[in-house]
Design an enzyme around this catalytic site. Structure first.
Site, PDB file in Angstrom:
ATOM      1  CG  ASP A  40      47.933 -31.769 -27.870  1.00 58.87           C
ATOM      2  OD1 ASP A  40      48.840 -32.291 -26.789  1.00 58.87           O
ATOM      3  OD2 ASP A  40      46.860 -31.246 -27.456  1.00 58.87           O
ATOM      4  CE  LYS A  62      52.291 -41.967 -33.740  1.00 62.37           C
ATOM      5  NZ  LYS A  62      51.897 -41.927 -35.105  1.00 62.37           N
ATOM      6  CG  MET A 201      38.001 -36.668 -29.233  1.00 60.65           C
ATOM      7  SD  MET A 201      38.541 -36.461 -27.555  1.00 60.65           S
ATOM      8  CE  MET A 201      37.103 -35.375 -27.021  1.00 60.65           C
TER       9      MET A 201
HETATM   10  N1  SAH Z   1      40.461 -28.787 -29.138  1.00 60.81           N
HETATM   11  C1  SAH Z   1      39.981 -29.428 -30.396  1.00 60.81           C
HETATM   12  C2  SAH Z   1      39.205 -30.676 -30.248  1.00 60.81           C
HETATM   13  C3  SAH Z   1      40.130 -31.723 -29.375  1.00 60.81           C
HETATM   14  S1  SAH Z   1      39.394 -33.128 -29.513  1.00 60.81           S
HETATM   15  C4  SAH Z   1      38.976 -28.462 -31.174  1.00 60.81           C
HETATM   16  O1  SAH Z   1      38.684 -27.515 -30.405  1.00 60.81           O
HETATM   17  O2  SAH Z   1      38.818 -28.990 -32.435  1.00 60.81           O
HETATM   18  C5  SAH Z   1      40.024 -34.059 -30.988  1.00 60.81           C
HETATM   19  C6  SAH Z   1      38.695 -34.429 -31.594  1.00 60.81           C
HETATM   20  O3  SAH Z   1      38.558 -33.171 -32.398  1.00 60.81           O
HETATM   21  C7  SAH Z   1      39.233 -35.351 -32.721  1.00 60.81           C
HETATM   22  O4  SAH Z   1      39.037 -36.729 -32.364  1.00 60.81           O
HETATM   23  C8  SAH Z   1      38.014 -34.925 -34.000  1.00 60.81           C
HETATM   24  O5  SAH Z   1      36.917 -35.410 -33.678  1.00 60.81           O
HETATM   25  C9  SAH Z   1      38.145 -33.494 -33.668  1.00 60.81           C
HETATM   26  N2  SAH Z   1      39.268 -32.889 -34.807  1.00 60.81           N
HETATM   27  C10 SAH Z   1      40.253 -32.154 -34.465  1.00 60.81           C
HETATM   28  N3  SAH Z   1      40.616 -31.789 -35.843  1.00 60.81           N
HETATM   29  C11 SAH Z   1      40.087 -32.352 -36.754  1.00 60.81           C
HETATM   30  C12 SAH Z   1      39.885 -32.312 -38.144  1.00 60.81           C
HETATM   31  N4  SAH Z   1      41.203 -31.616 -38.789  1.00 60.81           N
HETATM   32  N5  SAH Z   1      39.167 -32.900 -38.729  1.00 60.81           N
HETATM   33  C13 SAH Z   1      38.235 -33.821 -38.118  1.00 60.81           C
HETATM   34  N6  SAH Z   1      38.150 -33.846 -36.952  1.00 60.81           N
HETATM   35  C14 SAH Z   1      39.013 -33.052 -36.317  1.00 60.81           C
END
Ligand code: SAH
Length: 571
Positions: A40, A62, A201
């Site tokens: 991803d 992407k 998100m």
């Molecule tokens: N499975 C992922 C979440 C996926 S949804 C997890 O457990 O973290 C994607 C969202 O995760 C993004 O829109 C953001 O809100 C958050 N996210 C993921 N990585 C991030 C990071 N390094 N910093 C801030 N937000 C993050």
């Protein structure tokens, strides 16, 4: 029907929130042996760089023209790889944890339906780790006794997987006319909740979310933090309150990926923010040395806060003995009948001394030896020579002690040493790369040379590295050939990109920023840090702005890079 284990196995792996140090040991072990990696967009380049270099890398987050692969397509792709690649290791790599808003469950259901074996490797979720890197504990005695992880964005109905649609557990519609921004959150209950609220998100909808929570009775003064690109060198924390959330996002230009955390614990971040701003924080630097040479500078720049994209300009390739006429010529025929190919390793018995002149040579030799079905016993009774200490140490990793190592660690030293210590009738085999000079052969004219590996310029950037390289702040060059190769590679990329743009016609994901290809290449090509005046001249010739180290050492270069970014105008 085929047996389960005739299929490849799929691993649904969490890559964590960005910092490669947060990858689990299990994830690392699987990535190192993966045959395919389906990844991803949130997975950091440093983690992609840890994958088996031979793995097929598939970007489903992407594509070159900023199109995103639909979830249903990803599901099909995983099943397809598993069915077409018996016993393969297929890594499905996702940001954070695969089961936290990662759609890992949907993929697992599809795999079960297709009879594909799978395993889940949990990851460190951004929901907890990102606040932790901003010094915000999600729970704290006396402040928050629970925390709640909520999505601030829901997908289109048409994208709901069949199983969920059948069970009616998606967009139940209970809130009917209240649904805006595709959100069907239970704001009344969320507003009553005393625990910490963590939205993933949610940036695009946060103004609406904040207003709805206030309407439903949540205190407008509730502290709130946006944490952008948490755990990466680009991490940023922006504080606000529930009532100022929307305006703060606009004013501070908070962008995805970011999490929003609300509640009393946010205040603790003011005291506990522990992640320092280092001199190179927020800088993305391309290092154009071979991975093995670059790790020194990579770790130094990383420790100073930079994100380093290692982009070697040369690669080594093993040369198999069957391709090499020289080894066989003049060597008596082996009468033994071995079933394992290639039989050329049998020729080793015609030599008394094996001389290695590089760690690459050692690695290539043993890789091929093992691949041909032999082991170190073929070296029994032979004398082993090494050009220096590093090569000697590498040999020791394979259980081989050296008999001869010259004091001065040079090819000439090795040649003279062997001239002095060995008998004339000793037959010497030199195991070298194609670029090795003739020093040793001249000093030991009766020796046979076997080119065990070749060094070639890298012609293409791996797809996963393209975007990172093109959006870099600067490039580090240590030789003129690195400059020339880099420029050639970037122009190849431009051609490849424009050819490929026409291939994709999937639906456009509007959340991806659009940059013109020329803009990004210009950005990456703009500033260069060079070692040596020749390198500098070459970089200038190709239109780079150059900053050159005072001395021709990595230390001096690193000092120069830090100076450049801390002098004010470029920081
Ligand atoms: N499975 C992922 C979440 C996926 S949804 C997890 O457990 O973290 C994607 C969202 O995760 C993004 O829109 C953001 O809100 C958050 N996210 C993921 N990585 C991030 C990071 N390094 N910093 C801030 N937000 C993050």
């Amino acid at each position: 029907m085929e047996k389960l284990n005739d299929f490849g196995k799929v691993y649904l792996i969490g890559a964590g929130p960005g910092d490669p140090g947060l990858l689990t040991l299990r994830a690392h072990a699987i990535l190192e042996k993966a045959d395919v990696v389906v990844y991803d967009r949130l997975v950091s380049p440093a983690i992609l760089g840890m994958c088996n270099s031979k793995a097929k890398m598939v970007d489903v987050g992407k594509m070159p023209t900023h199109h995103k692969v639909k979830q249903s397509e990803i599901n099909k792709l995983l099943v397809k790889f598993a069915c077409e690649m018996p016993r393969a290791t297929i890594a499905r790599l996702k940001g954070g944890d695969p089961f936290v808003f990662g759609r890992g469950g949907e993929e697992a259901l599809e795999l079960v339906a297709a009879g594909v074996e799978f395993e889940v490797v949990p990851g460190v979720t951004s929901a907890i780790a990102v606040p932790a890197y901003a010094g915000i504990p999600v729970s704290h005695r006396g402040i928050a006794t629970s925390f709640h992880i909520i999505t601030g964005h829901e997908k289109e109905k048409s994208d709901v997987p069949p199983i969920a649609a059948l069970q009616g557990d998606y967009h139940s519609g209970a809130e009917g006319d209240r649904i805006q921004c595709n959100l069907s959150l239970d704001f009344e209950n969320l507003a009553k909740c005393q625990g910490t609220l963590i939205f993933l998100m949610g940036i695009a909808n946060m103004d609406y979310i904040a207003r709805r929570l206030i309407e439903c009775g949540k205190d407008p003064k509730t502290p709130l933090a946006f944490i952008e690109k948490g755990t990466t060198p680009f991490q940023r924390t922006v504080m606000a309150t529930l009532e100022t959330a929307g305006e703060t996002i606009v004013r501070e230009q908070v962008t995805a990926p970011a999490i929003t955390i609300m509640g009393g614990v946010v205040e603790l971040g003011k005291t506990l923010a522990w992640k320092k701003n280092w001199p190179l924080s927020g800088k993305r630097l391309v290092v154009t040395r071979a991975a093995k040479q670059s790790s020194g500078i990579t770790s130094r720049l990383t420790a100073l806060g930079a994100e380093v994209i290692e982009t070697p300009m040369i690669e080594t390739r093993d040369v198999f003995p069957c391709c090499h006429a020289g080894l066989r010529s003049g060597i008596s025929n082996s009468s033994e009948n071995k079933v394992v190919e290639p039989v050329e390793f049998e020729d080793l018995k015609n030599f008394d001394i094996l001389a290695f002149t590089s760690t690459n040579g050692v690695e290539s030799f043993f890789k091929q030896l093992f691949a041909a079905g032999y082991d170190v016993r073929v070296l029994a009774g032979k004398k082993i020579a090494s050009v220096g200490k590093i090569t000697e140490k590498k040999l020791l990793e394979y259980g081989i002690r050296c008999d001869y190592v010259p004091e001065d660690h040079t090819g000439e030293g090795l040649g003279l040493l062997l001239q002095n210590v060995v008998h004339d009738e000793f037959r010497i085999l030199l195991l070298q790369g194609n670029l090795a000079d003739d020093t040793l052969l001249k000093l030991l004219p009766k020796a046979t040379r076997w080119v065990v590996y070749e060094t070639l310029p890298v012609a293409e950037l791996p797809e996963w590295k393209r975007e990172a390289v093109e959006s870099a702040d600067a490039v580090v060059f240590a030789s003129t050939s690195a400059v020339e190769n880099f420029v050639k590679m970037i122009s190849n990329e431009k051609t490849r990109h424009s050819e490929r743009s026409e291939e994709f016609s999937d639906s456009l994901d509007p959340s991806f920023e659009k940059l013109s290809q020329d803009d990004v290449v210009k950005k990456a090509s703009c500033i260069s840090f060079c070692i040596g005046r020749m390198t500098e001249a070459s970089a200038r010739k190709h239109g780079f702005e150059t900053i050159t180290s005072d001395e021709t050492t990595m230390d001096s270069l690193v000092k120069k890079i830090v100076e450049y970014y801390t002098m004010g105008k470029n920081a």
